[in-house]
Design an enzyme around this catalytic site. Structure first.
Site, PDB file in Angstrom:
ATOM      1  N   GLY A  12       0.781  -1.233   0.000  1.00 51.03           N
ATOM      2  CA  GLY A  12       0.000   0.000   0.000  1.00 51.03           C
ATOM      3  C   GLY A  12       0.810   1.279   0.000  1.00 51.03           C
ATOM      4  O   GLY A  12       0.301   2.328   0.407  1.00 51.03           O
ATOM      5  N   SER A  13       2.041   1.230  -0.504  1.00 48.20           N
ATOM      6  CA  SER A  13       2.826   2.479  -0.487  1.00 48.20           C
ATOM      7  C   SER A  13       2.207   3.533  -1.409  1.00 48.20           C
ATOM      8  O   SER A  13       2.241   4.725  -1.097  1.00 48.20           O
ATOM      9  CB  SER A  13       4.289   2.220  -0.855  1.00 48.20           C
ATOM     10  OG  SER A  13       4.434   1.921  -2.226  1.00 48.20           O
ATOM     11  N   ASN A  14       1.621   3.110  -2.508  1.00 42.82           N
ATOM     12  CA  ASN A  14       0.951   4.083  -3.386  1.00 42.82           C
ATOM     13  C   ASN A  14      -0.325   4.615  -2.737  1.00 42.82           C
ATOM     14  O   ASN A  14      -0.620   5.806  -2.835  1.00 42.82           O
ATOM     15  CB  ASN A  14       0.642   3.454  -4.748  1.00 42.82           C
ATOM     16  CG  ASN A  14       1.868   3.428  -5.633  1.00 42.82           C
ATOM     17  OD1 ASN A  14       2.262   4.439  -6.211  1.00 42.82           O
ATOM     18  ND2 ASN A  14       2.500   2.265  -5.724  1.00 42.82           N
ATOM     19  N   LYS A  58     -14.610 -12.910  -2.552  1.00 46.96           N
ATOM     20  CA  LYS A  58     -14.360 -13.242  -3.964  1.00 46.96           C
ATOM     21  C   LYS A  58     -15.647 -13.566  -4.732  1.00 46.96           C
ATOM     22  O   LYS A  58     -15.860 -13.076  -5.847  1.00 46.96           O
ATOM     23  CB  LYS A  58     -13.402 -14.445  -4.035  1.00 46.96           C
ATOM     24  CG  LYS A  58     -12.840 -14.687  -5.402  1.00 46.96           C
ATOM     25  CD  LYS A  58     -11.698 -15.687  -5.335  1.00 46.96           C
ATOM     26  CE  LYS A  58     -10.975 -15.740  -6.674  1.00 46.96           C
ATOM     27  NZ  LYS A  58      -9.814 -16.634  -6.623  1.00 46.96           N
ATOM     28  N   LEU A  85      -4.513  -6.910  -7.634  1.00 51.47           N
ATOM     29  CA  LEU A  85      -4.083  -7.998  -8.510  1.00 51.47           C
ATOM     30  C   LEU A  85      -5.219  -8.842  -9.091  1.00 51.47           C
ATOM     31  O   LEU A  85      -4.960  -9.794  -9.816  1.00 51.47           O
ATOM     32  CB  LEU A  85      -3.071  -8.877  -7.775  1.00 51.47           C
ATOM     33  CG  LEU A  85      -1.826  -8.101  -7.316  1.00 51.47           C
ATOM     34  CD1 LEU A  85      -0.829  -9.034  -6.652  1.00 51.47           C
ATOM     35  CD2 LEU A  85      -1.175  -7.346  -8.470  1.00 51.47           C
ATOM     36  N   ASN A 102      -5.634   2.500 -13.184  1.00 53.00           N
ATOM     37  CA  ASN A 102      -4.677   1.527 -12.638  1.00 53.00           C
ATOM     38  C   ASN A 102      -3.268   2.079 -12.852  1.00 53.00           C
ATOM     39  O   ASN A 102      -3.022   2.856 -13.775  1.00 53.00           O
ATOM     40  CB  ASN A 102      -4.824   0.205 -13.394  1.00 53.00           C
ATOM     41  CG  ASN A 102      -3.848  -0.860 -12.919  1.00 53.00           C
ATOM     42  OD1 ASN A 102      -3.673  -1.072 -11.716  1.00 53.00           O
ATOM     43  ND2 ASN A 102      -3.194  -1.530 -13.860  1.00 53.00           N
ATOM     44  N   HIS A 104       0.665   0.627 -13.458  1.00 45.59           N
ATOM     45  CA  HIS A 104       1.422  -0.581 -13.796  1.00 45.59           C
ATOM     46  C   HIS A 104       2.910  -0.231 -13.807  1.00 45.59           C
ATOM     47  O   HIS A 104       3.289   0.806 -14.363  1.00 45.59           O
ATOM     48  CB  HIS A 104       0.981  -1.102 -15.169  1.00 45.59           C
ATOM     49  CG  HIS A 104       1.600  -2.422 -15.489  1.00 45.59           C
ATOM     50  ND1 HIS A 104       1.181  -3.603 -14.912  1.00 45.59           N
ATOM     51  CD2 HIS A 104       2.633  -2.748 -16.300  1.00 45.59           C
ATOM     52  CE1 HIS A 104       1.924  -4.593 -15.361  1.00 45.59           C
ATOM     53  NE2 HIS A 104       2.822  -4.106 -16.208  1.00 45.59           N
ATOM     54  N   ASP A 145      -4.546  -4.732 -17.863  1.00 43.33           N
ATOM     55  CA  ASP A 145      -3.525  -3.779 -18.325  1.00 43.33           C
ATOM     56  C   ASP A 145      -3.765  -3.308 -19.753  1.00 43.33           C
ATOM     57  O   ASP A 145      -2.837  -3.225 -20.561  1.00 43.33           O
ATOM     58  CB  ASP A 145      -2.134  -4.432 -18.246  1.00 43.33           C
ATOM     59  CG  ASP A 145      -1.778  -4.848 -16.831  1.00 43.33           C
ATOM     60  OD1 ASP A 145      -2.220  -4.187 -15.878  1.00 43.33           O
ATOM     61  OD2 ASP A 145      -1.053  -5.854 -16.674  1.00 43.33           O
ATOM     62  N   GLU A 174       6.275   6.173  -9.465  1.00 38.25           N
ATOM     63  CA  GLU A 174       4.875   5.935  -9.050  1.00 38.25           C
ATOM     64  C   GLU A 174       4.448   6.922  -7.967  1.00 38.25           C
ATOM     65  O   GLU A 174       3.385   7.545  -8.065  1.00 38.25           O
ATOM     66  CB  GLU A 174       4.721   4.505  -8.521  1.00 38.25           C
ATOM     67  CG  GLU A 174       4.888   3.470  -9.598  1.00 38.25           C
ATOM     68  CD  GLU A 174       4.497   2.069  -9.162  1.00 38.25           C
ATOM     69  OE1 GLU A 174       4.061   1.306 -10.026  1.00 38.25           O
ATOM     70  OE2 GLU A 174       4.622   1.735  -7.965  1.00 38.25           O
TER      71      GLU A 174
HETATM   72  C1  GAR Z   1       3.056  -1.076  -7.653  1.00 37.23           C
HETATM   73  O1  GAR Z   1       4.366  -1.106  -8.125  1.00 37.23           O
HETATM   74  C2  GAR Z   1       2.085  -1.174  -8.807  1.00 37.23           C
HETATM   75  O2  GAR Z   1       2.560  -0.581  -9.980  1.00 37.23           O
HETATM   76  C3  GAR Z   1       1.987  -2.665  -8.977  1.00 37.23           C
HETATM   77  O3  GAR Z   1       1.918  -3.144  -7.660  1.00 37.23           O
HETATM   78  C4  GAR Z   1       2.746  -2.323  -6.829  1.00 37.23           C
HETATM   79  C5  GAR Z   1       2.002  -2.022  -5.553  1.00 37.23           C
HETATM   80  O4  GAR Z   1       2.866  -1.432  -4.628  1.00 37.23           O
HETATM   81  N1  GAR Z   1       0.845  -3.020  -9.742  1.00 37.23           N
HETATM   82  C6  GAR Z   1       0.870  -4.031 -10.619  1.00 37.23           C
HETATM   83  O5  GAR Z   1       1.853  -4.726 -10.808  1.00 37.23           O
HETATM   84  C7  GAR Z   1      -0.436  -4.248 -11.387  1.00 37.23           C
HETATM   85  N2  GAR Z   1      -0.251  -5.106 -12.506  1.00 37.23           N
HETATM   86  P1  GAR Z   1       2.324  -0.776  -3.284  1.00 37.23           P
HETATM   87  O6  GAR Z   1       1.442  -1.805  -2.591  1.00 37.23           O
HETATM   88  O7  GAR Z   1       3.547  -0.463  -2.502  1.00 37.23           O
HETATM   89  O8  GAR Z   1       1.539   0.460  -3.657  1.00 37.23           O
END
Ligand code: GAR
Length: 187
Positions: A12-14, A58, A85, A102, A104, A145, A174
């Site tokens: 969850g850093s984003n 789910k 995911l 999203n 990527h 994607d 990101e």
């Molecule tokens: C991120 O790098 C995002 O781009 C990727 O998951 C990571 C989540 O990081 N997403 C994918 O690969 C989607 N296909 P986070 O949990 O630290 O935000």
């Protein structure tokens, strides 16, 4: 005040960067965080930030309209997939058409699709001998994607890069760009 719903499966850093960006904003707030994993780090963030959190069922997600209704009841303006995911089901895509985005960790259309997430992406990029990688922020449709690109930002790949060092470079992009694009789309 606009409402952002975040879907995430991982640390969850984003999500954290988006929460921080809008914390004292009059424009928008993160009003719910949904995760398909009960032990995902993003749920700890939700708890600390006092943001309502939901662990996704789910069966309901892929067959029912529970989550479409929930997002509608919360007045959701933008659905943000921040490391989520699972594929988004058609009923959710249609209900929020043009309002689901999203991120990527590579330059789509290369290195996307099912199974292409996290370190698998960076390993594949390095194995292909690419000279650059980066991020893609795009609209979500019913395929993995695949929706229209909103933004791509690039970083160079050096001969000494490993999946870890590349992951860090991509993560910097990101964190820098995702909150800004969310803001741009809400204005
Ligand atoms: C991120 O790098 C995002 O781009 C990727 O998951 C990571 C989540 O990081 N997403 C994918 O690969 C989607 N296909 P986070 O949990 O630290 O935000």
């Amino acid at each position: 005040m606009k409402n952002i719903a975040i879907f995430a499966s991982g640390t969850g850093s984003n999500a954290q960067k988006i929460i921080d960006h809008f914390r004292s904003s009059g424009l928008a707030r993160v009003s719910v965080i949904l995760s398909n994993k009960a032990d995902a780090g993003v749920l700890t963030i939700a708890e600390r930030e006092q943001i309502p959190a939901v662990v996704i069922d789910k069966e309901q997600f892929f067959r029912g309209d529970t989550y479409v209704k929930l997002l509608q009841e919360l007045g959701t303006d933008l659905v943000v997939l921040a490391g989520f995911l699972w594929k988004v089901p058609a009923n959710l895509v249609q209900a929020f058409s043009g309002r689901i985005i999203n991120i990527h960790p590579a330059l789509l259309p290369k290195f996307g699709g099912k199974g292409m997430y996290g370190h698998f992406v960076h390993e594949a990029v390095l194995a292909a001998g690419e000279k650059e990688s980066g991020i893609t922020i795009h609209y979500v449709n019913e395929k993995y994607d695949d929706g229209g690109v909103i933004l791509q930002e690039r970083c160079a790949i050096l001969p000494e890069d490993t999946p870890d060092t590349l992951a860090r470079k991509v993560q910097v992009l990101e964190h820098q760009w995702f909150p800004l694009i969310v803001e741009r789309l809400l204005k």
